[in-house]
Design an enzyme around this catalytic site. Structure first.
Site, PDB file in Angstrom:
ATOM      1  N   GLY A 155       0.830  -1.227  -0.007  1.00 35.88           N
ATOM      2  CA  GLY A 155      -0.128   0.072   0.035  1.00 35.88           C
ATOM      3  C   GLY A 155       0.941   1.163  -0.002  1.00 35.88           C
ATOM      4  O   GLY A 155       1.949   1.059  -0.290  1.00 35.88           O
ATOM      5  N   GLU A 190       5.307  -3.542   1.079  1.00 39.22           N
ATOM      6  CA  GLU A 190       5.896  -3.175  -0.141  1.00 39.22           C
ATOM      7  C   GLU A 190       4.720  -2.021  -0.439  1.00 39.22           C
ATOM      8  O   GLU A 190       3.499  -1.855  -0.542  1.00 39.22           O
ATOM      9  CB  GLU A 190       5.258  -4.302  -1.226  1.00 39.22           C
ATOM     10  CG  GLU A 190       5.744  -4.112  -2.685  1.00 39.22           C
ATOM     11  CD  GLU A 190       4.934  -3.284  -3.516  1.00 39.22           C
ATOM     12  OE1 GLU A 190       5.200  -2.053  -3.580  1.00 39.22           O
ATOM     13  OE2 GLU A 190       3.964  -4.106  -4.051  1.00 39.22           O
ATOM     14  N   LEU A 191       5.627  -0.658  -0.522  1.00 33.01           N
ATOM     15  CA  LEU A 191       5.171   0.581  -0.465  1.00 33.01           C
ATOM     16  C   LEU A 191       5.187   1.299  -1.647  1.00 33.01           C
ATOM     17  O   LEU A 191       5.149   0.762  -3.017  1.00 33.01           O
ATOM     18  CB  LEU A 191       5.740   1.303   0.637  1.00 33.01           C
ATOM     19  CG  LEU A 191       5.637   0.537   2.126  1.00 33.01           C
ATOM     20  CD1 LEU A 191       6.440   1.312   3.107  1.00 33.01           C
ATOM     21  CD2 LEU A 191       4.076   0.276   2.375  1.00 33.01           C
ATOM     22  N   CYS A 221       2.305   0.399  -8.677  1.00 28.91           N
ATOM     23  CA  CYS A 221       3.254   0.816  -7.588  1.00 28.91           C
ATOM     24  C   CYS A 221       4.770   0.904  -8.617  1.00 28.91           C
ATOM     25  O   CYS A 221       5.587   2.078  -8.452  1.00 28.91           O
ATOM     26  CB  CYS A 221       3.554  -0.118  -6.559  1.00 28.91           C
ATOM     27  SG  CYS A 221       2.149  -0.109  -5.513  1.00 28.91           S
TER      28      CYS A 221
END
Length: 479
Positions: free
Chosen positions: A228, A250-251, A284
């Site tokens: 996110g 996991e950004l 992402c």
């Protein structure tokens, strides 16, 4: 109305409140899900904790067999699942079909890898005093795993987190995005049908981070795996630190796409289309900052404008449509505002820049300078190509590395020696040579540097992240 799954019961929120799930393309109500409370979250953790030990006791081949049954059930229901995913997410139906099909790629890969997780052996005599001692390692379950899934690739990220956790003997609490939880709720129904016991898989819905943080704060949770926004990751890590709870994060990302003066311009254009506009730019690891050498700048922009004009926009349900809408009108308004902010700072809209509800047209921004927010840490989560011109490759590398994000990057160059040198200098978790940064196989370890995350997901690495290492010592067994 869809519900939470806690243990063996499908339940409403204890508060009775609900979240409305809206089709972003039509603004029509699809369904509602519970707005979970802390009480709901704590009940789910208790159910998962109670069920975990019996699940852990099952042989690995049995757990893998159940997950393979799940794969077959998804395959049997793939049309329904893809339509639901497209409807609640706004992604083109062709992309939804491909994402559901990935279940048959990712889950079997994790099952095979788990069966070959043999541990390590330290033979006798490797160290003075251990001439008669053998040491070996095994991977043990963590316990209760919370899997927090974002809206952009719910099926793919479900496959990264949930099967790997289950295979390693953990129980799971699934926290879907409040925008599009319905496909994942169907996946959970299919897991139960495949034979996953009640309590081993649970579902908690919620908006605004309350449910996610309530789950993260529970001391009986062993791992929170979150994909996110960076702000959500930082908040979650703070919460988890109170109990030394493990995190996988996991950004965000603001990936640099570098086209050097010797790069293939036509290839660069096609990779821009693939790497920026897939899922309407809500990726992402999408390329977001396009660093183009001045020698090829004009050609690249001209060819990109021509190529974008051929993209078919429209309703996601139309199989001929290549670009759908964003996850919500609010998301599209945010993209619109970000673009307008850059224009006020001196950027120019070469193409696009038009919003209609949750739809936003493919947009090209030129005149972007290295000191603008979009050239650093402003992540535009939509179909926008922000182009920065450079004259020297060292300048491009410096711009790429100035971001506090470090998810992925890429370099387009015909000189492989040059490309490899640039790849090694980019400060990010993955670099694609002669392709956009949007690349993620199930096999590869995927994770970012700096503010883009902690840990790695993928068949090569997730099983270790979803377990803990125990060393067994056979002391003086050979004496």
């Amino acid at each position: 109305m869809a519900k939470n799954l806690i243990g063996n019961q499908w339940l409403d929120s204890s508060s009775g409140e609900v979240i409305r799930i809206i089709n972003p393309a039509t603004a029509e109500l699809i369904d509602t899900v519970p707005e979970s409370t802390k009480e709901d979250c704590d009940l789910a953790v208790s159910a998962a904790l109670k069920a975990q030990k019996d699940w852990e006791a099952k042989p690995l081949y049995e757990r893998a067999s159940i997950l393979m049954k799940f794969v077959h059930l998804v395959e049997e229901n793939k049309e329904e699942l893809a339509n639901l995913l497209s409807c609640e997410t706004g992604k083109p139906i062709t992309e939804a079909i491909a994402e559901v099909a990935n279940v048959s790629v990712g889950v079997p890969a994790f099952c095979e890898m788990a069966k070959h997780e043999y541990g390590n052996l330290i033979p006798n005599g490797q160290e003075k005093g251990n001439e008669n001692t053998i040491q070996y390692t095994v991977q043990a379950p963590l316990g209760v795993v919370v899997a927090i899934i974002p809206f952009n690739f719910p099926s793919d990220l479900f496959c990264q987190k949930v099967p790997s956790a289950l295979l390693m003997g953990n129980s799971v609490i699934l926290k879907p995005s409040p925008h599009n939880p319905l496909t994942l709720i169907r996946y959970v129904e299919l897991l139960l049908q495949a034979g996953v016991p009640a309590g081993v898989i649970n579902v908690i819905n919620g908006t605004g981070g309350l449910a996610a943080q309530a789950l993260a704060a529970n001391p009986s949770v062993s791992l929170v795996s979150l994909t996110g926004a960076t702000s959500s990751g930082v908040e979650t890590m703070k919460t988890c630190s109170n109990n030394l709870t493990h995190v996988m994060l996991e950004l965000g990302g603001n990936d640099a796409f570098i086209l050097d003066q010797d790069g293939d311009i036509d290839l660069a254009v096609e990779e821009t289309i693939w790497g920026r506009f897939y899922n309407t730019g809500q990726v992402c690891c999408a390329s977001k900052r396009f660093l183009i050498h001045s020698a090829v700048f004009d050609q690249y922009v001209a060819k990109l404008k021509e190529r974008i004009s051929k993209i078919k926009l429209g309703m996601p349900s139309d199989p001929t449509v290549q670009l759908g809408c964003l996850i919500s009108e609010a998301a599209a308004i945010n993209v619109e505002n970000q673009v307008n902010d850059m224009v006020r700072l001196g950027a120019k809209i070469e193409l696009g820049g038009i919003r209609n509800g949750a739809f936003y047209t493919p947009t090209i921004l030129t005149g972007v300078t290295r000191d603008m927010p979009v050239a650093k840490d402003m992540e535009i989560f939509g179909p926008v190509v922000s182009i920065i011109e450079f004259n020297d490759i060292n300048e491009a590398i410096a711009i790429a590395n100035q971001s506090s994000f470090g998810l992925c990057g890429c370099i387009i160059s015909k000189d492989m020696n040059n490309a490899m040198k640039i790849a090694m200098r980019l400060e990010c978790g993955g670099v694609v040579i002669n392709g956009a940064s949007f690349f993620r196989s199930f096999e590869m370890p995927f994770g970012g540097w700096k503010y883009s995350g902690i840990g790695n997901e993928g068949v090569m690495s997730t099983l270790k992240e979803m377990s803990r290492t125990k060393t067994i010592i056979l002391k003086n067994v050979l004496k």
